[in-house]
Design a protein around this motif. Structure first.
Motif, PDB file in Angstrom:
ATOM      1  N   ASP A   1       3.588   8.482   5.499  1.00  0.00           N
ATOM      2  CA  ASP A   1       2.495   7.517   5.550  1.00  0.00           C
ATOM      3  C   ASP A   1       3.050   6.095   5.589  1.00  0.00           C
ATOM      4  O   ASP A   1       4.098   5.794   5.034  1.00  0.00           O
ATOM      5  CB  ASP A   1       1.609   7.670   4.318  1.00  0.00           C
ATOM      6  N   ASP A   2       2.304   5.179   6.246  1.00  0.00           N
ATOM      7  CA  ASP A   2       2.728   3.791   6.341  1.00  0.00           C
ATOM      8  C   ASP A   2       2.535   3.049   5.023  1.00  0.00           C
ATOM      9  O   ASP A   2       3.137   1.998   4.804  1.00  0.00           O
ATOM     10  CB  ASP A   2       1.960   3.077   7.444  1.00  0.00           C
ATOM     11  N   ALA A   3       1.688   3.551   4.123  1.00  0.00           N
ATOM     12  CA  ALA A   3       1.424   2.908   2.838  1.00  0.00           C
ATOM     13  C   ALA A   3       1.167   3.985   1.791  1.00  0.00           C
ATOM     14  O   ALA A   3       0.466   4.964   2.059  1.00  0.00           O
ATOM     15  CB  ALA A   3       0.230   1.969   2.945  1.00  0.00           C
TER      16      ALA A   3
ATOM     17  N   ASP B   1      12.501   7.389   8.572  1.00  0.00           N
ATOM     18  CA  ASP B   1      11.330   7.492   9.447  1.00  0.00           C
ATOM     19  C   ASP B   1      10.639   6.154   9.683  1.00  0.00           C
ATOM     20  O   ASP B   1       9.578   6.098  10.305  1.00  0.00           O
ATOM     21  CB  ASP B   1      10.309   8.475   8.846  1.00  0.00           C
ATOM     22  N   GLY B   2      11.224   5.079   9.159  1.00  0.00           N
ATOM     23  CA  GLY B   2      10.609   3.769   9.327  1.00  0.00           C
ATOM     24  C   GLY B   2      10.240   3.141   7.996  1.00  0.00           C
ATOM     25  O   GLY B   2      10.527   3.685   6.916  1.00  0.00           O
ATOM     26  N   ASP B   3       9.598   2.001   8.045  1.00  0.00           N
ATOM     27  CA  ASP B   3       9.224   1.273   6.838  1.00  0.00           C
ATOM     28  C   ASP B   3       7.917   1.791   6.250  1.00  0.00           C
ATOM     29  O   ASP B   3       6.975   2.116   6.989  1.00  0.00           O
ATOM     30  CB  ASP B   3       9.056  -0.213   7.145  1.00  0.00           C
ATOM     31  N   VAL B   4       7.888   1.856   4.926  1.00  0.00           N
ATOM     32  CA  VAL B   4       6.696   2.282   4.198  1.00  0.00           C
ATOM     33  C   VAL B   4       6.376   1.213   3.151  1.00  0.00           C
ATOM     34  O   VAL B   4       7.266   0.789   2.404  1.00  0.00           O
ATOM     35  CB  VAL B   4       6.915   3.642   3.499  1.00  0.00           C
ATOM     36  N   THR B   5       5.131   0.790   3.103  1.00  0.00           N
ATOM     37  CA  THR B   5       4.704  -0.139   2.065  1.00  0.00           C
ATOM     38  C   THR B   5       4.300   0.659   0.836  1.00  0.00           C
ATOM     39  O   THR B   5       3.454   1.560   0.916  1.00  0.00           O
ATOM     40  CB  THR B   5       3.521  -0.999   2.537  1.00  0.00           C
ATOM     41  N   VAL B   6       4.916   0.349  -0.286  1.00  0.00           N
ATOM     42  CA  VAL B   6       4.666   1.072  -1.526  1.00  0.00           C
ATOM     43  C   VAL B   6       4.127   0.087  -2.561  1.00  0.00           C
ATOM     44  O   VAL B   6       4.746  -0.957  -2.819  1.00  0.00           O
ATOM     45  CB  VAL B   6       5.944   1.747  -2.047  1.00  0.00           C
ATOM     46  N   THR B   7       3.003   0.420  -3.137  1.00  0.00           N
ATOM     47  CA  THR B   7       2.381  -0.426  -4.149  1.00  0.00           C
ATOM     48  C   THR B   7       2.407   0.282  -5.497  1.00  0.00           C
ATOM     49  O   THR B   7       2.091   1.475  -5.590  1.00  0.00           O
ATOM     50  CB  THR B   7       0.926  -0.754  -3.785  1.00  0.00           C
ATOM     51  N   ALA B   8       2.805  -0.447  -6.525  1.00  0.00           N
ATOM     52  CA  ALA B   8       2.774   0.075  -7.890  1.00  0.00           C
ATOM     53  C   ALA B   8       1.535  -0.463  -8.583  1.00  0.00           C
ATOM     54  O   ALA B   8       1.395  -1.682  -8.751  1.00  0.00           O
ATOM     55  CB  ALA B   8       4.025  -0.350  -8.645  1.00  0.00           C
ATOM     56  N   ARG B   9       0.639   0.429  -8.960  1.00  0.00           N
ATOM     57  CA  ARG B   9      -0.588  -0.019  -9.609  1.00  0.00           C
ATOM     58  C   ARG B   9      -0.325  -0.636 -10.976  1.00  0.00           C
ATOM     59  O   ARG B   9      -1.051  -1.531 -11.411  1.00  0.00           O
ATOM     60  CB  ARG B   9      -1.563   1.157  -9.741  1.00  0.00           C
ATOM     61  N   ARG B  10       0.717  -0.142 -11.668  1.00  0.00           N
ATOM     62  CA  ARG B  10       0.970  -0.581 -13.039  1.00  0.00           C
ATOM     63  C   ARG B  10       2.294  -1.326 -13.206  1.00  0.00           C
ATOM     64  O   ARG B  10       2.323  -2.433 -13.718  1.00  0.00           O
ATOM     65  CB  ARG B  10       0.967   0.636 -13.974  1.00  0.00           C
TER      66      ARG B  10
END
Length: 504
Positions: free
Chosen positions: A2-4, A130-139
């Motif tokens: 997934d991209d994000a 596989d490319g760049d993925v944006t990862v967000t940490a909720r906490r």
């Protein structure tokens, strides 16, 4: 891929520290991801603690056998180099992290293979195959990327070994120069001398193991010299070149002059390989820290809860070498347990009533209230980092210490008594080896009558260190230590002798 993607917690680094952070942080139900661009298991498993000790152990075993009449005659030759290297390969899992990956996945964690850079608060871009993925940490985000070897400018163009190349080498060089005088330098000098290399150690300072008590470095120096290792103190490599004949090092004497280099004619030393063992730097250079207002390449300053100072919102944490506070796997794992518990408690996703019910039922004592009220000796605070850090150097003799040296204690303003004892005078030493040599020294805070530091030098003293660590952390008065009876005849009897010497 997934991209994000989003997770509650993202841990950067899947070494021993990162693995422990992620495991502890997930225990209240937080969704945790671990990002790793190299081998899962990290430096310790493949290029440091484990393979280095596999290289050192055969020489230790031979020396121990040769020190005991009746066993010495059974030892008829040197170490089997091929067998030592093969065993080292097994200990390092042949640099295959499948077993570590299985552990991560079995613990319910998500492994992201790639390199992470911050793009803003709680937001990262992970570059994967596989490319760049944006990862967000909720906490929260926890940085546990460790450290990298520092290579002096004079050696950068000659492709020097670092600890990685030394611990994973499959060919023993005939001539090896080791630049440095600390833990890596002395351990690798010991290991490669055992493996048959002609070893020269070049130390810019005036002694080995400068972080330990002076008598410890002196004992290691004598041992290396007695075994044919050339140790040159006050020596600095000012330039180097490599050709078909090897690596040519220009070595000059270090003086107290402003330029640090003496006027004596430089020496040219030619070796097959040179090991740069001159320290380590926090691995923060390429993490995008500038997006958070932090400076790349610097250690991440943290408080005792391992939260990074100067970052608003209390979401960024760090543990291990990257903080500049600790430089050993065991202390890094201690910090990892602390920060993992802090994150699990501070961002506990369970309703407060569920947390209270778990405490009543005898469940994990992880609660937001307990973390908020944490004191100096709470599991939520890394207070041992300040004055109770243990260190073992697996040279021959081994060196082990915990807490403050006498110089550090006096610099801290403590009125101390220094008590020492020769291990060779113990009955336990007599049955261990025909000519056992070693020494123990403790540093006692007179005002509180407690041990604030202890140093052990001798064969197999590493396993004696934890008793001293307990005494230092527990602040056990000497009057109470008198009632901790050591078994006879063991080397632990030194505790009785130290107390007697101290007048107890």
């Amino acid at each position: 891929m997934d991209d994000a993607r989003e997770f509650d917690v993202v841990v950067l680094g899947a070494g021993a520290v990162g693995e422990n952070v992620a495991d502890r942080a997930s225990r209240t139900g937080l969704d945790v991801a671990v990002v790793e661009g190299a081998l899962v298991g990290g430096e310790c498993s493949y290029w440091a603690c484990m393979p280095s000790k596999a290289l050192l152990r055969p020489g230790d075993a031979l020396a121990a056998a040769r020190a005991v009449p009746g066993a010495d005659t059974a030892v008829t030759g040197p170490v089997d180099v091929s067998a030592v290297l093969a065993r080292r390969d097994e200990v390092a899992a042949h640099w295959d992290d499948a077993g570590q990956v299985a552990w991560v996945e079995g613990a319910g964690l998500t492994l992201l293979r790639g390199h992470a850079r911050f793009a803003g608060p709680r937001r990262l871009v992970v570059t994967t195959s596989d490319g760049d993925v944006t990862v967000t940490a909720r906490r929260a985000v926890v940085v546990a990327t460790g450290s990298v070897a520092a290579v002096p400018a004079a050696l950068r163009d000659v492709r020097p070994w670092t600890s990685r190349e030394a611990t994973s080498a499959h060919v023993v060089p005939r001539r090896l120069a080791v630049v440095g005088g600390g833990v890596v330098a002395t351990e690798m000098a010991t290991a490669f001398a055992d493996l048959g290399a002609e070893v020269t150690v070049l130390v810019r300072g005036d002694r080995l193991l400068p972080s330990a008590e002076p008598f410890a470095g002196e004992a290691v120096l004598r041992s290396l010299v007695d075994r044919g290792v050339r140790v040159s103190l006050g020596a600095q490599v000012t330039s180097a070149s490599r050709d078909d004949d090897g690596v040519h090092l220009v070595v000059e004497r270090v003086t107290g002059d402003d330029d640090g280099v003496g006027a004596a004619a430089p020496e040219t030393l030619t070796v097959d390989e040179v090991l740069a063992a001159t320290g380590r730097l926090p691995a923060t250079e390429d993490l995008g820290l500038e997006a958070l207002g932090l400076r790349p390449g610097d250690a991440l300053p943290v408080d005792d809860a391992l939260a990074v100072r100067g970052v608003d919102g209390g979401w960024l944490f760090a543990a291990g070498d990257v903080t500049g506070r600790t430089a050993t796997t065991h202390q890094g794992k201690y910090d990892a347990r602390v920060v993992g518990d802090v994150v699990a408690a501070r961002f506990d996703p369970r309703p407060t009533t569920d947390v209270d019910d778990a405490a009543v039922a005898g469940g994990e004592p992880l609660s937001r209230a307990a973390e908020a009220e944490a004191g100096d000796w709470s599991r939520y605070r890394a207070t041992a980092d300040h004055a109770a850090v243990p260190q073992v150097v697996f040279t021959r003799p081994q060196v082990a210490w915990v807490g403050r040296t006498q110089a550090q204690a006096r610099d801290a303003g403590l009125d101390v008594a220094v008590v020492g004892y020769e291990l060779g005078d113990l009955a336990g030493a007599t049955v261990t080896a025909a000519d056992y040599r070693g020494r123990v020294q403790i540093v006692v805070d007179r005002a509180r009558d407690v041990v604030v530091g202890a140093t052990f030098v001798g064969p197999d003293v590493a396993d004696m260190l934890h008793a001293a660590t307990v005494a230092v952390v527990g602040e056990v008065p000497l009057s109470r230590l008198w009632h901790a009876v050591p078994s006879y005849p063991t080397l632990s009897e030194v505790w009785l002798r130290l107390l007697e010497t101290a007048g107890r």
